[in-house]
Motif scaffolding. Structure first.
Motif, PDB file in Angstrom:
ATOM      1  N   ARG A 192       0.842  -1.187   0.000  1.00 29.97           N
ATOM      2  CA  ARG A 192       0.000   0.000   0.000  1.00 29.97           C
ATOM      3  C   ARG A 192       0.879   1.239   0.000  1.00 29.97           C
ATOM      4  N   ALA A 193       0.311   2.337  -0.481  1.00 24.18           N
ATOM      5  CA  ALA A 193       0.960   3.638  -0.366  1.00 24.18           C
ATOM      6  C   ALA A 193      -0.104   4.634   0.067  1.00 24.18           C
ATOM      7  N   VAL A 194       0.231   5.462   1.051  1.00 23.74           N
ATOM      8  CA  VAL A 194      -0.668   6.500   1.539  1.00 23.74           C
ATOM      9  C   VAL A 194       0.062   7.831   1.418  1.00 23.74           C
ATOM     10  N   ILE A 195      -0.380   8.666   0.479  1.00 25.63           N
ATOM     11  CA  ILE A 195       0.229   9.977   0.266  1.00 25.63           C
ATOM     12  C   ILE A 195      -0.542  11.003   1.085  1.00 25.63           C
ATOM     13  N   ILE A 196       0.162  11.680   1.976  1.00 22.67           N
ATOM     14  CA  ILE A 196      -0.425  12.806   2.704  1.00 22.67           C
ATOM     15  C   ILE A 196       0.273  14.056   2.197  1.00 22.67           C
ATOM     16  N   ASP A 197      -0.499  14.878   1.518  1.00 24.72           N
ATOM     17  CA  ASP A 197      -0.007  16.036   0.777  1.00 24.72           C
ATOM     18  C   ASP A 197      -0.086  17.260   1.693  1.00 24.72           C
ATOM     19  N   VAL A 198       1.039  17.852   2.051  1.00 26.22           N
ATOM     20  CA  VAL A 198       1.071  18.888   3.089  1.00 26.22           C
ATOM     21  C   VAL A 198       1.198  20.277   2.462  1.00 26.22           C
ATOM     22  N   HIS A 199       0.168  21.102   2.660  1.00 26.45           N
ATOM     23  CA  HIS A 199       0.091  22.432   2.074  1.00 26.45           C
ATOM     24  C   HIS A 199      -0.336  23.453   3.122  1.00 26.45           C
ATOM     25  N   SER A 200      -0.295  24.731   2.721  1.00 27.93           N
ATOM     26  CA  SER A 200      -0.940  25.784   3.501  1.00 27.93           C
ATOM     27  C   SER A 200      -1.610  26.755   2.538  1.00 27.93           C
ATOM     28  N   TYR A 201      -2.480  27.623   3.081  1.00 32.81           N
ATOM     29  CA  TYR A 201      -3.155  28.583   2.211  1.00 32.81           C
ATOM     30  C   TYR A 201      -3.445  29.859   2.993  1.00 32.81           C
ATOM     31  N   PRO A 202      -3.554  30.986   2.296  1.00 34.43           N
ATOM     32  CA  PRO A 202      -3.715  32.273   2.985  1.00 34.43           C
ATOM     33  C   PRO A 202      -5.098  32.441   3.606  1.00 34.43           C
ATOM     34  N   THR A 203      -5.136  33.230   4.655  1.00 30.50           N
ATOM     35  CA  THR A 203      -6.400  33.490   5.333  1.00 30.50           C
ATOM     36  C   THR A 203      -7.380  34.214   4.412  1.00 30.50           C
ATOM     37  N   GLU A 204      -6.872  35.185   3.669  1.00 31.68           N
ATOM     38  CA  GLU A 204      -7.710  35.938   2.741  1.00 31.68           C
ATOM     39  C   GLU A 204      -7.507  35.427   1.313  1.00 31.68           C
ATOM     40  N   ARG A 205      -8.585  35.343   0.575  1.00 28.84           N
ATOM     41  CA  ARG A 205      -8.522  34.863  -0.805  1.00 28.84           C
ATOM     42  C   ARG A 205      -7.593  35.733  -1.641  1.00 28.84           C
ATOM     43  N   LEU A 206      -6.763  35.076  -2.463  1.00 28.09           N
ATOM     44  CA  LEU A 206      -5.913  35.779  -3.417  1.00 28.09           C
ATOM     45  C   LEU A 206      -6.581  35.761  -4.796  1.00 28.09           C
ATOM     46  N   PRO A 207      -6.284  36.735  -5.645  1.00 28.10           N
ATOM     47  CA  PRO A 207      -6.992  36.849  -6.924  1.00 28.10           C
ATOM     48  C   PRO A 207      -6.888  35.626  -7.834  1.00 28.10           C
ATOM     49  N   TYR A 208      -5.818  34.848  -7.730  1.00 30.71           N
ATOM     50  CA  TYR A 208      -5.645  33.721  -8.644  1.00 30.71           C
ATOM     51  C   TYR A 208      -6.565  32.548  -8.333  1.00 30.71           C
ATOM     52  N   GLU A 209      -7.166  32.502  -7.157  1.00 31.91           N
ATOM     53  CA  GLU A 209      -7.934  31.333  -6.749  1.00 31.91           C
ATOM     54  C   GLU A 209      -9.219  31.215  -7.563  1.00 31.91           C
ATOM     55  N   LEU A 210      -9.381  30.086  -8.224  1.00 31.94           N
ATOM     56  CA  LEU A 210     -10.561  29.868  -9.049  1.00 31.94           C
ATOM     57  C   LEU A 210     -11.789  29.491  -8.229  1.00 31.94           C
ATOM     58  N   HIS A 211     -11.556  28.900  -7.062  1.00 32.99           N
ATOM     59  CA  HIS A 211     -12.676  28.398  -6.259  1.00 32.99           C
ATOM     60  C   HIS A 211     -12.583  28.930  -4.825  1.00 32.99           C
ATOM     61  N   GLY A 212     -12.201  30.177  -4.694  1.00 30.86           N
ATOM     62  CA  GLY A 212     -11.939  30.724  -3.376  1.00 30.86           C
ATOM     63  C   GLY A 212     -13.112  31.392  -2.696  1.00 30.86           C
ATOM     64  N   ASP A 213     -14.319  31.224  -3.235  1.00 28.91           N
ATOM     65  CA  ASP A 213     -15.469  31.919  -2.664  1.00 28.91           C
ATOM     66  C   ASP A 213     -16.203  31.088  -1.621  1.00 28.91           C
ATOM     67  N   GLY A 214     -15.703  29.879  -1.338  1.00 31.69           N
ATOM     68  CA  GLY A 214     -16.328  29.026  -0.335  1.00 31.69           C
ATOM     69  C   GLY A 214     -15.686  29.205   1.033  1.00 31.69           C
ATOM     70  N   PRO A 215     -16.013  28.320   1.969  1.00 31.66           N
ATOM     71  CA  PRO A 215     -15.458  28.389   3.316  1.00 31.66           C
ATOM     72  C   PRO A 215     -13.925  28.274   3.315  1.00 31.66           C
ATOM     73  N   ARG A 216     -13.303  28.926   4.310  1.00 31.44           N
ATOM     74  CA  ARG A 216     -11.845  28.864   4.493  1.00 31.44           C
ATOM     75  C   ARG A 216     -11.572  28.397   5.925  1.00 31.44           C
ATOM     76  N   PRO A 217     -11.793  27.113   6.191  1.00 29.77           N
ATOM     77  CA  PRO A 217     -11.642  26.595   7.550  1.00 29.77           C
ATOM     78  C   PRO A 217     -10.174  26.554   7.970  1.00 29.77           C
ATOM     79  N   PRO A 218      -9.893  26.468   9.256  1.00 24.94           N
ATOM     80  CA  PRO A 218      -8.503  26.354   9.714  1.00 24.94           C
ATOM     81  C   PRO A 218      -7.762  25.195   9.051  1.00 24.94           C
ATOM     82  N   ILE A 219      -8.460  24.079   8.846  1.00 24.76           N
ATOM     83  CA  ILE A 219      -7.873  22.926   8.156  1.00 24.76           C
ATOM     84  C   ILE A 219      -8.816  22.503   7.038  1.00 24.76           C
ATOM     85  N   CYS A 220      -8.326  22.599   5.806  1.00 25.89           N
ATOM     86  CA  CYS A 220      -9.071  22.101   4.644  1.00 25.89           C
ATOM     87  C   CYS A 220      -8.502  20.741   4.267  1.00 25.89           C
ATOM     88  N   LEU A 221      -9.359  19.762   4.142  1.00 27.26           N
ATOM     89  CA  LEU A 221      -8.956  18.423   3.750  1.00 27.26           C
ATOM     90  C   LEU A 221      -9.370  18.195   2.299  1.00 27.26           C
TER      91      LEU A 221
END
Length: 270
Positions: free
Chosen positions: A149-178
């Motif tokens: 088996r292989a389990v990939i856990i992809d580790v990212h971060s994102y800004p608190t405020e939406r940046l202009p490039y985000e195509l889908h940034g109008d939804g919720p911005r929870p502390p942790i997005c899965l």
């Protein structure tokens, strides 16, 4: 040092661990010859790196790995995503081409010119993108051969405020997005992540960023490869944009270590 070893590194974990922590966007490093193709002056480039870099995520992954009962493997991009973004499609399938942010970016997070309109991206794709993808594919193959088996856990971060490039940034911005994938993210892996990260003020799924990274060789066709993206809202652990880490980093590393152990116990040998 060749371009492959300069651009990415696989750090071994326990021989019986199926888990790979993938850290694609933590570096600010840009080779001098690649820097020559970027039109921003130095100060503007540093500011763009502040916005686009998932700062301190390599440290979160490293500290989590050191705390886990069974050490996971780590695959870390050693170059900035302004060189190439290994998590984009390298062709017309990539929706971020609409904002000039395919595998090789031509626009900034704020829609400004990053590279000239006639810039030929193919040399960077050949030099960095394809070798990175091959190396990550090999890392997954090694886990499949070793433990099934292989389990990939992809580790990212994102800004608190939406940046202009985000195509889908109008939804919720929870502390942790899965970020989950219909094929590669089992319900129990998602549930374990929700449990591990419950203490940060809330989790959400696929908002503002969705999906997760799986090498194309296995994408959509091999259920032995599981994957989940962890997107950490930056105010949870650092000063924005591009500032120092704060006390939240330690707690995040502990939560990620907990998830690593739960995933390892669940999927090892299955």
């Amino acid at each position: 040092m060749n371009d492959v070893s300069a651009s990415c590194r696989l750090m071994p974990g326990a021989s019986d661990s199926p888990v790979i922590l993938h850290v694609p966007h933590s570096s600010r490093a840009i080779p001098a010859d690649v820097r020559g193709g970027i039109v921003l002056h130095d100060r503007a480039l540093e500011r763009e790196l502040d916005h686009i870099t998932d700062s301190h995520t390599a440290r979160i992954a490293a500290e989590a790995a050191s705390r886990a009962a069974t050490e996971p493997w780590r695959f870390v991009n050693r170059l900035s995503r302004l060189v190439i973004d290994p998590e984009r499609f390298p062709d017309e399938r990539e929706e971020m081409l609409a904002v000039g942010m395919g595998a090789v970016y031509s626009r900034t997070t704020h829609g400004e010119e990053l590279r000239p309109a006639d810039y030929d991206a193919q040399p960077l794709i050949e030099r960095f993108f394809h070798p990175y993808a091959a190396a990550m594919t090999d890392a997954v193959t090694q886990r499949l051969d070793a433990v099934g088996r292989a389990v990939i856990i992809d580790v990212h971060s994102y800004p608190t405020e939406r940046l202009p490039y985000e195509l889908h940034g109008d939804g919720p911005r929870p502390p942790i997005c899965l970020g989950r994938d219909d094929f590669h993210t089992p319900a129990d892996l998602l549930a374990r992540a929700e449990k591990a990260f419950a203490g940060f003020g809330g989790t959400g799924v696929n908002s503002p960023f969705e999906g997760t990274y799986v090498p194309l060789k296995y994408y959509g066709n091999d259920p032995r490869v599981s994957a989940l993206m962890i997107e950490i809202r930056r105010d949870v652990y650092m000063s924005e944009p591009g500032g120092p880490a704060g006390p939240g980093l330690d707690a995040l590393a502990g939560a990620l270590a907990e998830l690593v152990d739960m995933a390892g116990e669940t999927y090892r040998g299955r």
